[in-house]
Design a protein around this motif. Sequence first.
Motif, PDB file in Angstrom:
ATOM      1  N   ALA A 119      18.279 -18.882  -0.567  1.00 50.85           N
ATOM      2  CA  ALA A 119      17.692 -18.227  -1.741  1.00 50.85           C
ATOM      3  C   ALA A 119      16.191 -18.501  -1.801  1.00 50.85           C
ATOM      4  N   ARG A 120      15.815 -19.753  -1.535  1.00 52.03           N
ATOM      5  CA  ARG A 120      14.388 -20.068  -1.540  1.00 52.03           C
ATOM      6  C   ARG A 120      13.631 -19.272  -0.470  1.00 52.03           C
ATOM      7  N   LEU A 121      14.239 -19.190   0.739  1.00 52.72           N
ATOM      8  CA  LEU A 121      13.603 -18.460   1.826  1.00 52.72           C
ATOM      9  C   LEU A 121      13.479 -16.977   1.499  1.00 52.72           C
ATOM     10  N   SER A 122      14.570 -16.425   0.943  1.00 50.95           N
ATOM     11  CA  SER A 122      14.556 -15.002   0.602  1.00 50.95           C
ATOM     12  C   SER A 122      13.494 -14.702  -0.443  1.00 50.95           C
ATOM     13  N   VAL A 123      13.425 -15.574  -1.453  1.00 46.25           N
ATOM     14  CA  VAL A 123      12.421 -15.373  -2.494  1.00 46.25           C
ATOM     15  C   VAL A 123      11.018 -15.471  -1.897  1.00 46.25           C
ATOM     16  N   GLY A 124      10.865 -16.440  -0.985  1.00 42.26           N
ATOM     17  CA  GLY A 124       9.550 -16.601  -0.367  1.00 42.26           C
ATOM     18  C   GLY A 124       9.134 -15.373   0.430  1.00 42.26           C
ATOM     19  N   LEU A 125      10.107 -14.836   1.217  1.00 47.24           N
ATOM     20  CA  LEU A 125       9.783 -13.651   2.009  1.00 47.24           C
ATOM     21  C   LEU A 125       9.504 -12.441   1.129  1.00 47.24           C
ATOM     22  N   THR A 126      10.379 -12.242   0.149  1.00 49.41           N
ATOM     23  CA  THR A 126      10.186 -11.094  -0.743  1.00 49.41           C
ATOM     24  C   THR A 126       8.867 -11.216  -1.491  1.00 49.41           C
ATOM     25  N   LYS A 127       8.603 -12.412  -1.930  1.00 49.20           N
ATOM     26  CA  LYS A 127       7.355 -12.605  -2.660  1.00 49.20           C
ATOM     27  C   LYS A 127       6.155 -12.326  -1.766  1.00 49.20           C
ATOM     28  N   ALA A 128       6.244 -12.718  -0.505  1.00 47.61           N
ATOM     29  CA  ALA A 128       5.138 -12.463   0.424  1.00 47.61           C
ATOM     30  C   ALA A 128       4.954 -10.972   0.647  1.00 47.61           C
ATOM     31  N   GLU A 129       6.115 -10.258   0.797  1.00 42.59           N
ATOM     32  CA  GLU A 129       6.025  -8.820   1.012  1.00 42.59           C
ATOM     33  C   GLU A 129       5.422  -8.109  -0.196  1.00 42.59           C
ATOM     34  N   VAL A 130       5.929  -8.482  -1.370  1.00 44.51           N
ATOM     35  CA  VAL A 130       5.424  -7.842  -2.579  1.00 44.51           C
ATOM     36  C   VAL A 130       3.955  -8.197  -2.802  1.00 44.51           C
ATOM     37  N   LYS A 131       3.604  -9.451  -2.452  1.00 42.82           N
ATOM     38  CA  LYS A 131       2.212  -9.851  -2.606  1.00 42.82           C
ATOM     39  C   LYS A 131       1.318  -9.047  -1.654  1.00 42.82           C
ATOM     40  N   ALA A 133       2.008  -6.007  -0.605  1.00 43.06           N
ATOM     41  CA  ALA A 133       1.897  -4.669  -1.186  1.00 43.06           C
ATOM     42  C   ALA A 133       0.918  -4.666  -2.351  1.00 43.06           C
ATOM     43  N   LEU A 134       0.928  -5.728  -3.130  1.00 41.19           N
ATOM     44  CA  LEU A 134      -0.004  -5.817  -4.258  1.00 41.19           C
ATOM     45  C   LEU A 134      -1.453  -5.894  -3.760  1.00 41.19           C
ATOM     46  N   ASP A 135      -1.639  -6.705  -2.731  1.00 36.74           N
ATOM     47  CA  ASP A 135      -2.999  -6.806  -2.168  1.00 36.74           C
ATOM     48  C   ASP A 135      -3.475  -5.454  -1.630  1.00 36.74           C
ATOM     49  N   GLN A 136      -2.529  -4.762  -0.994  1.00 40.53           N
ATOM     50  CA  GLN A 136      -2.888  -3.444  -0.464  1.00 40.53           C
ATOM     51  C   GLN A 136      -3.231  -2.471  -1.600  1.00 40.53           C
ATOM     52  N   ALA A 137      -2.413  -2.550  -2.664  1.00 43.53           N
ATOM     53  CA  ALA A 137      -2.680  -1.649  -3.792  1.00 43.53           C
ATOM     54  C   ALA A 137      -4.022  -1.980  -4.429  1.00 43.53           C
ATOM     55  N   GLU A 138      -4.311  -3.272  -4.517  1.00 40.02           N
ATOM     56  CA  GLU A 138      -5.602  -3.647  -5.085  1.00 40.02           C
ATOM     57  C   GLU A 138      -6.753  -3.197  -4.177  1.00 40.02           C
ATOM     58  N   ALA A 139      -6.541  -3.349  -2.861  1.00 40.66           N
ATOM     59  CA  ALA A 139      -7.571  -2.907  -1.920  1.00 40.66           C
ATOM     60  C   ALA A 139      -7.777  -1.404  -1.992  1.00 40.66           C
ATOM     61  N   ARG A 140      -6.666  -0.691  -2.076  1.00 46.41           N
ATOM     62  CA  ARG A 140      -6.751   0.765  -2.199  1.00 46.41           C
ATOM     63  C   ARG A 140      -7.476   1.168  -3.480  1.00 46.41           C
ATOM     64  N   TYR A 141      -7.129   0.434  -4.522  1.00 44.17           N
ATOM     65  CA  TYR A 141      -7.774   0.735  -5.803  1.00 44.17           C
ATOM     66  C   TYR A 141      -9.292   0.519  -5.699  1.00 44.17           C
ATOM     67  N   ILE A 142      -9.657  -0.578  -5.038  1.00 50.54           N
ATOM     68  CA  ILE A 142     -11.096  -0.870  -4.875  1.00 50.54           C
ATOM     69  C   ILE A 142     -11.766   0.212  -4.027  1.00 50.54           C
ATOM     70  N   ARG A 143     -11.055   0.585  -2.950  1.00 56.71           N
ATOM     71  CA  ARG A 143     -11.628   1.629  -2.094  1.00 56.71           C
ATOM     72  C   ARG A 143     -11.777   2.942  -2.852  1.00 56.71           C
ATOM     73  N   LYS A 297       2.069  -4.337  -9.219  1.00 48.25           N
ATOM     74  CA  LYS A 297       2.082  -5.469 -10.157  1.00 48.25           C
ATOM     75  C   LYS A 297       3.462  -5.627 -10.815  1.00 48.25           C
ATOM     76  N   GLU A 298       4.093  -4.503 -11.153  1.00 43.71           N
ATOM     77  CA  GLU A 298       5.432  -4.565 -11.739  1.00 43.71           C
ATOM     78  C   GLU A 298       6.431  -5.155 -10.748  1.00 43.71           C
ATOM     79  N   ASP A 299       6.321  -4.719  -9.481  1.00 40.99           N
ATOM     80  CA  ASP A 299       7.206  -5.302  -8.454  1.00 40.99           C
ATOM     81  C   ASP A 299       6.975  -6.803  -8.317  1.00 40.99           C
ATOM     82  N   TYR A 300       5.761  -7.225  -8.420  1.00 43.37           N
ATOM     83  CA  TYR A 300       5.451  -8.654  -8.295  1.00 43.37           C
ATOM     84  C   TYR A 300       6.037  -9.446  -9.464  1.00 43.37           C
TER      85      TYR A 300
END
Length: 544
Positions: A119-131, A133-143, A297-300
């Motif tokens: 469960a910890r590993l899954s949460v860590g992976l999912t959190k990394a993926e969502v993070k 995606a969030l970074d990408q969305a923020e980058a896209r927003y900035i662009r 952000k909602e996914d995060y």
Amino acid sequence: MRTWLILGGIFVLVGVGMFQCLRMRTAAQLQKASEGIQTATVDQGDVVVEVVETGTIEPVQNVEVKSRVSGRLAKLLVEEGDRVAAGQPLAIIDPQELRIQLEQSSAQLQGAESGAARARLSVGLTKAEVKTALDQAEARYIRAKRALDTQPELTRAAIAQAQSNYENAVRAHDLLLGTTQPQERIRLQTEVERATVSYENDKRNYERLVGLLEKGYVPKRQVDDARTQMAVSEAALTRARDEFARLEARQQIEAKNAAEQVRLAKAGLDQAMANANLDKNRQQEFTEAAAALERAKEDYRRIAMDEASAAQAAAGAQQLRGVVADNQRLLGETEIRSPLAGVVTRKLVEPGELVSALSSFSGGTTIVEVGDLASLQVTLAVNEIDVAKLETGMAATIEVDALPGEKLEGTVHRIAPASQADPNAQASTAAVVKYRVEVRLKDKHPKIKPGMSAKCTVRVIDRKNVLRLPIEFVGTDKDGSRFVMVQEPGARGKMPTSKKVKVTVGVASATYVQIVSGVQKGAKVERPPFTGPDRKGMMQFGRE
């Protein structure tokens, strides 16, 4: 004439004889009446008050040895009369059932820890993926924001960037749909199947044990353990299913986001290449980028639910650690040890018998009793009148029935502050109020054993060489003062008389009263008259 003289002499002799007979008869009657009066003489002697009671010899320290675990007594390592040391093993409870419980709980703990780690590993992976995606969305927003503010001359740079974004989005989309999501789905599906099999096995085992419990073949605790195991398996199955359900939703979101990324990248590229209505297109991009950022952000924020599930799994593992630790402790308690050095005075169970554990709900089964025979005491039940005469530290003489002619020394060690009911009192009468008194033996006798009867005599008062009278010859007036009836000799031919004399008394025993003042040694006194209520019925024929 001579005849008359003879007759006169005869009459004189007869008169003298009758007078002497009457005189002797009166003296005899006076002596007999005097002998009917009970008298006593004031003498010098001892007035002793003793408390005598019979009790039982017991060790000062006697312990009932009980088990902290229930089960069958496998071995009893001592016999009655054996001398044991503190900490010496006395008995062994069959540890087989506890070993099985420990193995089961250890296996459950291992599974729970593995689930918590996944469960910890899954949460860590999912959190990394969502993070990501969030970074990408923020980058896209900035662009998008930068592009919106950029001069039209930078269109070509925008086209190049859009092309790169499109290619990256396509690769990410293909990687997600072709590799990442199928592998994750297969892994979680396997977990669900494994948890389902484990739950069904535990459920069947529990139902089987319930049937055996109804027949009395297994203890209730084993059924409770099976119920707990089934609940743990059911919880694991629920967690696996929930995780699988969340995976589907998450993968849909990821696929949707990836597709959205591709679509947006392609749209951006088309817009950049078309280079028409540039300002409007950039405004649209900015708007879409802002929306995508909000979705990321909602996914995060949804990751918090997965973290709560992982924390729940960790808590379940921690709870099982406590169960394992308790089972380890209980397994160690199967070896019963002596709490003190002494002698085994009683053996109450035999190997093969079942013993119950000592707990807050049960007093437990006493296996053996161990007493310290180096220090013995006589336990007495003394009535409320005599106990008021006793004090701790008083010397006592102890006579043991098993040792006739021998007298031992002891000391009053403890007097109970509260009374105890007399177990020998009849149900139809009021219980005799008695107090527990402990008399410690000063010296150890090799022949004395616990359980022997002993008579204790405690001399509470000892007045030496004092004036005394038998207690029945000292009367009490209505005002509480004490008196005696001092006998005085009567006149010649008269019965002796008595005079009431006030006296001061001291201590009194069951037979004598100390005379402090009022009469002298050698004075003869009579029993005082009866001053109680008039006798009626059959009592009136009794002796006054």
